[in-house]
Design a protein around this motif. Structure first.
Motif, PDB file in Angstrom:
ATOM      1  N   HIS A 114       3.694  -5.195   6.262  1.00 35.54           N
ATOM      2  CA  HIS A 114       3.573  -6.293   7.225  1.00 35.54           C
ATOM      3  C   HIS A 114       4.366  -7.510   6.766  1.00 35.54           C
ATOM      4  N   ALA A 115       5.380  -7.281   5.953  1.00 30.96           N
ATOM      5  CA  ALA A 115       6.227  -8.362   5.455  1.00 30.96           C
ATOM      6  C   ALA A 115       7.440  -8.531   6.358  1.00 30.96           C
ATOM      7  N   ARG A 116       8.124  -9.629   6.164  1.00 29.15           N
ATOM      8  CA  ARG A 116       9.361  -9.886   6.902  1.00 29.15           C
ATOM      9  C   ARG A 116      10.479  -9.043   6.307  1.00 29.15           C
ATOM     10  N   ALA A 117      11.306  -8.468   7.148  1.00 30.44           N
ATOM     11  CA  ALA A 117      12.414  -7.656   6.663  1.00 30.44           C
ATOM     12  C   ALA A 117      13.414  -8.509   5.907  1.00 30.44           C
ATOM     13  N   GLY A 118      13.916  -7.971   4.799  1.00 34.00           N
ATOM     14  CA  GLY A 118      14.925  -8.661   4.010  1.00 34.00           C
ATOM     15  C   GLY A 118      16.169  -7.812   3.889  1.00 34.00           C
ATOM     16  N   GLY A 119      16.907  -8.022   2.822  1.00 33.88           N
ATOM     17  CA  GLY A 119      18.140  -7.267   2.648  1.00 33.88           C
ATOM     18  C   GLY A 119      17.909  -5.828   2.212  1.00 33.88           C
ATOM     19  N   ALA A 120      17.188  -5.652   1.119  1.00 31.17           N
ATOM     20  CA  ALA A 120      16.962  -4.320   0.569  1.00 31.17           C
ATOM     21  C   ALA A 120      15.633  -3.762   1.057  1.00 31.17           C
ATOM     22  N   PRO A 121      15.490  -2.431   1.104  1.00 32.99           N
ATOM     23  CA  PRO A 121      14.208  -1.847   1.504  1.00 32.99           C
ATOM     24  C   PRO A 121      13.081  -2.251   0.561  1.00 32.99           C
ATOM     25  N   VAL A 122      11.914  -2.483   1.110  1.00 29.01           N
ATOM     26  CA  VAL A 122      10.730  -2.764   0.299  1.00 29.01           C
ATOM     27  C   VAL A 122      10.241  -1.473  -0.358  1.00 29.01           C
ATOM     28  N   ILE A 123      10.351  -0.385   0.382  1.00 23.47           N
ATOM     29  CA  ILE A 123       9.927   0.919  -0.123  1.00 23.47           C
ATOM     30  C   ILE A 123      11.159   1.776  -0.363  1.00 23.47           C
ATOM     31  N   ASP A 124      11.494   1.953  -1.638  1.00 22.04           N
ATOM     32  CA  ASP A 124      12.617   2.803  -2.030  1.00 22.04           C
ATOM     33  C   ASP A 124      12.086   3.911  -2.928  1.00 22.04           C
TER      34      ASP A 124
ATOM     35  N   ASP B 284      -3.823 -16.576   0.429  1.00 19.63           N
ATOM     36  CA  ASP B 284      -4.799 -17.475   1.043  1.00 19.63           C
ATOM     37  C   ASP B 284      -6.141 -17.223   0.361  1.00 19.63           C
ATOM     38  N   PRO B 285      -6.614 -18.158  -0.441  1.00 23.90           N
ATOM     39  CA  PRO B 285      -7.852 -17.941  -1.188  1.00 23.90           C
ATOM     40  C   PRO B 285      -9.080 -17.802  -0.305  1.00 23.90           C
ATOM     41  N   ALA B 286      -8.971 -18.165   0.972  1.00 25.60           N
ATOM     42  CA  ALA B 286     -10.121 -18.067   1.866  1.00 25.60           C
ATOM     43  C   ALA B 286     -10.381 -16.637   2.322  1.00 25.60           C
ATOM     44  N   LEU B 287      -9.407 -15.750   2.160  1.00 23.54           N
ATOM     45  CA  LEU B 287      -9.572 -14.366   2.607  1.00 23.54           C
ATOM     46  C   LEU B 287     -10.323 -13.543   1.570  1.00 23.54           C
ATOM     47  N   ASP B 288     -11.147 -12.625   2.051  1.00 22.82           N
ATOM     48  CA  ASP B 288     -11.919 -11.743   1.176  1.00 22.82           C
ATOM     49  C   ASP B 288     -11.082 -10.518   0.814  1.00 22.82           C
ATOM     50  N   VAL B 289     -10.050 -10.752   0.029  1.00 24.15           N
ATOM     51  CA  VAL B 289      -9.155  -9.686  -0.408  1.00 24.15           C
ATOM     52  C   VAL B 289      -8.829  -9.914  -1.880  1.00 24.15           C
ATOM     53  N   THR B 290      -8.191  -8.917  -2.474  1.00 24.37           N
ATOM     54  CA  THR B 290      -7.743  -9.050  -3.860  1.00 24.37           C
ATOM     55  C   THR B 290      -6.220  -9.112  -3.875  1.00 24.37           C
ATOM     56  N   TYR B 291      -5.670 -10.158  -4.474  1.00 31.02           N
ATOM     57  CA  TYR B 291      -4.223 -10.303  -4.547  1.00 31.02           C
ATOM     58  C   TYR B 291      -3.714  -9.671  -5.840  1.00 31.02           C
ATOM     59  N   VAL B 292      -2.704  -8.836  -5.713  1.00 27.67           N
ATOM     60  CA  VAL B 292      -2.146  -8.131  -6.863  1.00 27.67           C
ATOM     61  C   VAL B 292      -0.628  -8.139  -6.749  1.00 27.67           C
ATOM     62  N   ASP B 293       0.037  -7.805  -7.829  1.00 26.71           N
ATOM     63  CA  ASP B 293       1.485  -7.648  -7.759  1.00 26.71           C
ATOM     64  C   ASP B 293       1.795  -6.337  -7.042  1.00 26.71           C
ATOM     65  N   ARG B 294       3.023  -6.192  -6.625  1.00 30.90           N
ATOM     66  CA  ARG B 294       3.379  -5.034  -5.798  1.00 30.90           C
ATOM     67  C   ARG B 294       3.216  -3.712  -6.535  1.00 30.90           C
ATOM     68  N   THR B 295       3.556  -3.669  -7.806  1.00 27.20           N
ATOM     69  CA  THR B 295       3.419  -2.419  -8.558  1.00 27.20           C
ATOM     70  C   THR B 295       1.963  -1.990  -8.629  1.00 27.20           C
ATOM     71  N   THR B 296       1.074  -2.927  -8.902  1.00 25.94           N
ATOM     72  CA  THR B 296      -0.357  -2.609  -8.938  1.00 25.94           C
ATOM     73  C   THR B 296      -0.835  -2.109  -7.586  1.00 25.94           C
ATOM     74  N   LEU B 297      -0.395  -2.760  -6.540  1.00 21.07           N
ATOM     75  CA  LEU B 297      -0.781  -2.334  -5.190  1.00 21.07           C
ATOM     76  C   LEU B 297      -0.347  -0.892  -4.928  1.00 21.07           C
ATOM     77  N   LEU B 298       0.904  -0.576  -5.249  1.00 20.87           N
ATOM     78  CA  LEU B 298       1.406   0.773  -5.005  1.00 20.87           C
ATOM     79  C   LEU B 298       0.633   1.809  -5.809  1.00 20.87           C
ATOM     80  N   ARG B 299       0.296   1.483  -7.033  1.00 20.34           N
ATOM     81  CA  ARG B 299      -0.375   2.445  -7.899  1.00 20.34           C
ATOM     82  C   ARG B 299      -1.832   2.677  -7.513  1.00 20.34           C
ATOM     83  N   GLU B 300      -2.497   1.647  -6.953  1.00 19.34           N
ATOM     84  CA  GLU B 300      -3.938   1.735  -6.729  1.00 19.34           C
ATOM     85  C   GLU B 300      -4.333   2.036  -5.288  1.00 19.34           C
ATOM     86  N   SER B 301      -3.399   1.965  -4.356  1.00 18.80           N
ATOM     87  CA  SER B 301      -3.752   2.101  -2.941  1.00 18.80           C
ATOM     88  C   SER B 301      -3.748   3.558  -2.482  1.00 18.80           C
TER      89      SER B 301
END
Length: 319
Positions: free
Chosen positions: A200-210, A177-194
């Motif tokens: 807060h995502a919807r559960a799927g088949g495989a774990p998000v965090i492995d 959502d471009p209206a939010l004051d956040v920075t959108y990144v790919d998941r790898t970048t997020l994991l490395r920089e956070s």
């Protein structure tokens, strides 16, 4: 008159939800979920009902096949991975949830868990109770980076609170959502920089965090999960904590609930564990219960129901 099964444990005969359903001419049957049921019990309950308001207990294809009069299931919460949606659709059963009803409760709990991790509150209070006087090396949230995976209502609410604490917010989502004051990144970048990663995502088949995701995180980072236990590979998390791949975790949800007392995560001092209560404030319960009941009332009356997951698919199957 329709019969509505209510299994959500905080909803009771005579409360506002019960009164609302009865005011619309429906009969209610209460059977609060308190852990795993005996084999066949849930199937028998559903078999005699036209609608159900449930928490997170499983509704399987076999249960749905044995409930020919069932028309609608309303979750008094957000996640619906415990319900076989494909089977529900095949049997013409509408499934609804209550998105956003508990977003503020989840967001506040998420920030509480972030603070517990950052200030190592659990370790400190345990030490004081043992007669010690811990002086742990801790950090503040201001100036730290929070990575949020998923941008549903709770993810947005967490981002708002994180900004109030002076945090930088990174978000990985397929629906920016471009209206939010956040920075959108790919998941790898997020994991490395956070410094903190919150799910807060919807559960799927495989774990998000492995194991691979944990290996991308900073050794000083913390993982917070208030979403679904299935989103984290618990064995990989145990290894990552033992090897100091990450600094700690705060878990409100587990793959199996309640977790086995021998689950190694429960014995780790760097893990904060709570009992799937992030969305369980009295205000959130009232909002979620009422929203679920209103969905049931609308569906039974043949009107569009808020929070419907499979409405278009069910409509196509109906004559």
């Amino acid at each position: 008159m329709a019969t509505v099964l209510i299994t959500t444990d905080y909803l009771h005969p005579g409360d506002d939800v019960d009164t609302l359903l009865r005011a619309h001419g429906h009969e209610t049957v209460h059977s609060p979920a308190a852990g795993p049921r005996p084999d066949g019990e849930m199937a028998a309950l559903l078999a005699g009902c036209d609608a159900a308001v449930i928490a997170s207990e499983p509704v399987t294809a076999a249960m749905l096949a044995a409930a020919p009069s069932l028309r609608v299931i309303a979750r008094s919460g957000v996640g619906y991975d415990s319900i076989d949606i494909e089977a529900a659709t095949a049997h013409g059963v509408l499934v609804c949830n209550t998105p956003g009803a508990n977003r503020h409760a989840v967001a506040e709990m998420t920030l509480a868990l972030l603070l517990m991790c950052a200030r190592r509150i659990g370790e400190t209070t345990d030490g004081v109770r043992r007669g010690e006087w811990p002086r742990h090396d801790t950090r503040q949230l201001r100036g730290a980076t929070l990575g949020i995976i998923g941008l549903g209502p709770s993810g947005r609410a967490v981002a708002d609170l994180a900004h109030a604490f002076g945090m930088t917010v990174l978000i990985s989502t397929g629906h920016p959502d471009p209206a939010l004051d956040v920075t959108y990144v790919d998941r790898t970048t997020l994991l490395r920089e956070s410094d903190f990663v919150s799910l807060h995502a919807r559960a799927g088949g495989a774990p998000v965090i492995d194991a691979a995701a944990l290996a991308e995180m900073k050794p000083s980072a913390y993982l917070v999960n208030t979403a679904r236990g299935s989103m984290v590979d618990e064995d990989a998390l145990v290894d990552a904590l033992r090897d100091h791949t990450i600094a700690g975790a705060a878990l409100d949800v587990f793959a199996i609930e309640p977790p086995d007392p021998d689950n190694p995560l429960l014995a780790m001092p760097t893990v904060v564990a709570t009992s799937h209560l992030a969305g369980q404030t009295r205000e959130a319960r009232t909002d979620a219960g009422t929203a679920a009941a209103e969905s049931v009332i609308a569906a039974l009356a043949g009107r569009p129901a808020a929070g419907a997951i499979n409405e278009s698919a069910v409509a196509k199957r109906r004559p």
